[in-house]
Scaffold this motif. Structure first.
Motif, PDB file in Angstrom:
ATOM      1  N   TYR A  49       0.840  -1.198   0.000  1.00 30.97           N
ATOM      2  CA  TYR A  49       0.000   0.000   0.000  1.00 30.97           C
ATOM      3  C   TYR A  49       0.878   1.251   0.000  1.00 30.97           C
ATOM      4  CZ  TYR A  49      -3.564   3.360   1.445  1.00 30.97           C
ATOM      5  OH  TYR A  49      -4.403   4.440   1.518  1.00 30.97           O
ATOM      6  N   ARG A  50       1.982   1.179   0.734  1.00 29.27           N
ATOM      7  CA  ARG A  50       2.921   2.303   0.782  1.00 29.27           C
ATOM      8  C   ARG A  50       3.735   2.406  -0.494  1.00 29.27           C
ATOM      9  NH1 ARG A  50       6.100   1.505   6.199  1.00 29.27           N
ATOM     10  NH2 ARG A  50       7.485   2.924   5.130  1.00 29.27           N
ATOM     11  N   GLU A  51       4.100   1.245  -1.082  1.00 26.90           N
ATOM     12  CA  GLU A  51       4.939   1.241  -2.281  1.00 26.90           C
ATOM     13  C   GLU A  51       4.590   0.012  -3.126  1.00 26.90           C
ATOM     14  OE1 GLU A  51       9.638   1.296  -3.631  1.00 26.90           O
ATOM     15  OE2 GLU A  51       9.133   1.492  -1.516  1.00 26.90           O
ATOM     16  N   ASP A  52       3.613   0.164  -3.982  1.00 25.68           N
ATOM     17  CA  ASP A  52       3.167  -0.929  -4.834  1.00 25.68           C
ATOM     18  C   ASP A  52       4.277  -1.328  -5.800  1.00 25.68           C
ATOM     19  OD1 ASP A  52       1.011  -2.612  -5.082  1.00 25.68           O
ATOM     20  OD2 ASP A  52      -0.121  -1.328  -6.434  1.00 25.68           O
ATOM     21  N   GLY A  53       4.353  -2.625  -6.113  1.00 23.38           N
ATOM     22  CA  GLY A  53       5.313  -3.097  -7.100  1.00 23.38           C
ATOM     23  C   GLY A  53       6.645  -3.543  -6.535  1.00 23.38           C
ATOM     24  N   LEU A  54       6.729  -3.732  -5.223  1.00 22.95           N
ATOM     25  CA  LEU A  54       7.974  -4.223  -4.635  1.00 22.95           C
ATOM     26  C   LEU A  54       8.263  -5.636  -5.136  1.00 22.95           C
ATOM     27  CD1 LEU A  54       7.456  -3.075  -0.929  1.00 22.95           C
ATOM     28  CD2 LEU A  54       9.026  -2.082  -2.605  1.00 22.95           C
ATOM     29  N   THR A  55       9.536  -5.984  -5.211  1.00 22.67           N
ATOM     30  CA  THR A  55       9.907  -7.342  -5.601  1.00 22.67           C
ATOM     31  C   THR A  55       9.735  -8.283  -4.407  1.00 22.67           C
ATOM     32  OG1 THR A  55      12.221  -7.098  -4.964  1.00 22.67           O
ATOM     33  CG2 THR A  55      11.627  -6.489  -7.254  1.00 22.67           C
ATOM     34  N   ILE A  70       8.407 -15.914   1.605  1.00 24.33           N
ATOM     35  CA  ILE A  70       7.622 -14.813   1.032  1.00 24.33           C
ATOM     36  C   ILE A  70       6.915 -15.285  -0.232  1.00 24.33           C
ATOM     37  CG2 ILE A  70       9.364 -13.686  -0.401  1.00 24.33           C
ATOM     38  CD1 ILE A  70       6.769 -11.876   1.737  1.00 24.33           C
ATOM     39  N   GLY A  71       7.558 -16.168  -0.986  1.00 26.75           N
ATOM     40  CA  GLY A  71       6.917 -16.716  -2.181  1.00 26.75           C
ATOM     41  C   GLY A  71       5.632 -17.449  -1.836  1.00 26.75           C
ATOM     42  N   GLN A  72       5.664 -18.252  -0.783  1.00 31.38           N
ATOM     43  CA  GLN A  72       4.470 -18.963  -0.336  1.00 31.38           C
ATOM     44  C   GLN A  72       3.403 -17.999   0.159  1.00 31.38           C
ATOM     45  OE1 GLN A  72       6.058 -21.655   2.581  1.00 31.38           O
ATOM     46  NE2 GLN A  72       6.910 -23.045   1.045  1.00 31.38           N
ATOM     47  N   MET A  73       3.829 -16.968   0.883  1.00 29.96           N
ATOM     48  CA  MET A  73       2.885 -15.967   1.385  1.00 29.96           C
ATOM     49  C   MET A  73       2.207 -15.247   0.218  1.00 29.96           C
ATOM     50  SD  MET A  73       3.754 -13.174   4.373  1.00 29.96           S
ATOM     51  CE  MET A  73       5.049 -14.209   4.988  1.00 29.96           C
ATOM     52  N   ILE A  74       2.989 -14.878  -0.774  1.00 29.61           N
ATOM     53  CA  ILE A  74       2.439 -14.183  -1.936  1.00 29.61           C
ATOM     54  C   ILE A  74       1.535 -15.115  -2.732  1.00 29.61           C
ATOM     55  CG2 ILE A  74       3.045 -13.079  -4.141  1.00 29.61           C
ATOM     56  CD1 ILE A  74       5.520 -11.933  -2.612  1.00 29.61           C
ATOM     57  N   ASP A  75       1.898 -16.405  -2.818  1.00 30.43           N
ATOM     58  CA  ASP A  75       1.020 -17.383  -3.478  1.00 30.43           C
ATOM     59  C   ASP A  75      -0.359 -17.391  -2.817  1.00 30.43           C
ATOM     60  OD1 ASP A  75       3.027 -18.167  -5.243  1.00 30.43           O
ATOM     61  OD2 ASP A  75       3.533 -20.003  -4.123  1.00 30.43           O
ATOM     62  N   ARG A  76      -0.394 -17.413  -1.472  1.00 29.18           N
ATOM     63  CA  ARG A  76      -1.671 -17.422  -0.750  1.00 29.18           C
ATOM     64  C   ARG A  76      -2.432 -16.112  -0.962  1.00 29.18           C
ATOM     65  NH1 ARG A  76       1.640 -20.057   2.988  1.00 29.18           N
ATOM     66  NH2 ARG A  76       1.963 -18.171   4.201  1.00 29.18           N
ATOM     67  N   LEU A  77      -1.711 -14.989  -0.916  1.00 33.41           N
ATOM     68  CA  LEU A  77      -2.361 -13.688  -1.134  1.00 33.41           C
ATOM     69  C   LEU A  77      -2.902 -13.588  -2.566  1.00 33.41           C
ATOM     70  CD1 LEU A  77       0.081 -11.345   0.795  1.00 33.41           C
ATOM     71  CD2 LEU A  77      -2.328 -11.754   1.343  1.00 33.41           C
ATOM     72  N   GLY A  81      -6.877 -13.343  -3.974  1.00 34.26           N
ATOM     73  CA  GLY A  81      -7.259 -12.167  -4.743  1.00 34.26           C
ATOM     74  C   GLY A  81      -6.730 -10.850  -4.198  1.00 34.26           C
ATOM     75  N   PHE A  82      -5.754 -10.905  -3.293  1.00 33.49           N
ATOM     76  CA  PHE A  82      -5.228  -9.681  -2.685  1.00 33.49           C
ATOM     77  C   PHE A  82      -4.107  -9.035  -3.486  1.00 33.49           C
ATOM     78  CE2 PHE A  82      -7.058 -11.836   1.049  1.00 33.49           C
ATOM     79  CZ  PHE A  82      -7.828 -10.812   1.561  1.00 33.49           C
ATOM     80  N   VAL A  83      -3.282  -9.850  -4.159  1.00 31.25           N
ATOM     81  CA  VAL A  83      -2.140  -9.321  -4.901  1.00 31.25           C
ATOM     82  C   VAL A  83      -2.053  -9.978  -6.269  1.00 31.25           C
ATOM     83  CG1 VAL A  83      -0.801  -8.857  -2.792  1.00 31.25           C
ATOM     84  CG2 VAL A  83      -0.436 -10.997  -4.048  1.00 31.25           C
ATOM     85  N   GLU A  84      -1.252  -9.370  -7.123  1.00 29.83           N
ATOM     86  CA  GLU A  84      -0.935  -9.969  -8.418  1.00 29.83           C
ATOM     87  C   GLU A  84       0.526  -9.703  -8.718  1.00 29.83           C
ATOM     88  OE1 GLU A  84      -2.821  -6.480 -11.215  1.00 29.83           O
ATOM     89  OE2 GLU A  84      -4.195  -8.000 -10.417  1.00 29.83           O
ATOM     90  N   TRP A  95      10.031  -9.742 -11.065  1.00 28.97           N
ATOM     91  CA  TRP A  95       8.583  -9.615 -10.953  1.00 28.97           C
ATOM     92  C   TRP A  95       8.247  -8.693  -9.791  1.00 28.97           C
ATOM     93  CZ3 TRP A  95       4.882 -12.244 -13.932  1.00 28.97           C
ATOM     94  CH2 TRP A  95       5.411 -13.100 -14.890  1.00 28.97           C
ATOM     95  N   GLY A  96       7.325  -7.788 -10.027  1.00 29.41           N
ATOM     96  CA  GLY A  96       6.828  -6.928  -8.962  1.00 29.41           C
ATOM     97  C   GLY A  96       5.545  -7.501  -8.404  1.00 29.41           C
ATOM     98  N   VAL A  97       5.283  -7.207  -7.155  1.00 31.83           N
ATOM     99  CA  VAL A  97       4.048  -7.633  -6.503  1.00 31.83           C
ATOM    100  C   VAL A  97       3.203  -6.385  -6.297  1.00 31.83           C
ATOM    101  CG1 VAL A  97       3.040  -8.810  -4.517  1.00 31.83           C
ATOM    102  CG2 VAL A  97       5.311  -9.492  -5.350  1.00 31.83           C
TER     103      VAL A  97
END
Length: 159
Positions: A49-55, A70-77, A81-84, A95-97
């Motif tokens: 939210y503070r800085e979209d697109g972080l790696t 973090i990869g697993q956390m991002i997979d769950r998010l 439907g929270f991140v792409e 890749w940016g998140v």
């Protein structure tokens, strides 16, 4: 020497700080689970939210977790439907998140939930005490970061 005296005031303070951190994580996990989040996943969203697109690597560093964690956390998010993930046009290997449109719609609600948790957790302090505590803990954190051994083995970016 009694068992209580065997630990220095500094050691007891270190244990108390670890307990506070653990309790805050537990409270965040319990309160945010109804929204499909844990305290750690909320921190990912707050950083984005503070800085979209972080790696993923940057997020791992910020959360002090491994790249695989973090990869697993991002997979769950992402599944929630929270991140792409989006490829970086300047570096196809990177890749940016990003917060998803759904997350952008709900981030205000999540910020209010987080603020309510913070307010309740720190209600025992007045503004002056809270400012002093934040200053002291920040100074301690900064000092500890300069000491030998502060870099975690097996920590961010090590796998």
């Amino acid at each position: 020497m009694s068992k209580h005296e065997a630990l220095s005031p500094q050691a007891l303070l270190g244990f108390a700080l670890a307990d506070v951190t653990r309790l805050l994580r537990t409270i965040y996990d319990a309160r945010l689970s109804a929204k499909g989040l844990s305290g750690a996943s909320w921190r990912v969203l707050a950083y984005l939210y503070r800085e979209d697109g972080l790696t993923q690597t940057k997020l791992a560093d910020l959360l002090e977790v491994s790249r695989s964690a973090i990869g697993q956390m991002i997979d769950r998010l992402e599944a929630g439907g929270f991140v792409e993930r989006r490829s970086d046009p300047a570096d196809r290997r990177s890749w940016g998140v990003y917060l998803s449109p759904q997350a952008h719609e709900t981030v205000g609600e999540l910020m209010r939930a987080s603020y309510a948790i913070e307010t309740e957790c720190f209600a025992i302090f007045n503004e002056k005490d809270l400012a002093l505590l934040a200053n002291l803990v920040g100074r301690l954190r900064d000092h500890l970061g300069t000491l030998p051994g502060a870099a975690r083995k097996g920590g961010p970016g090590s796998d």
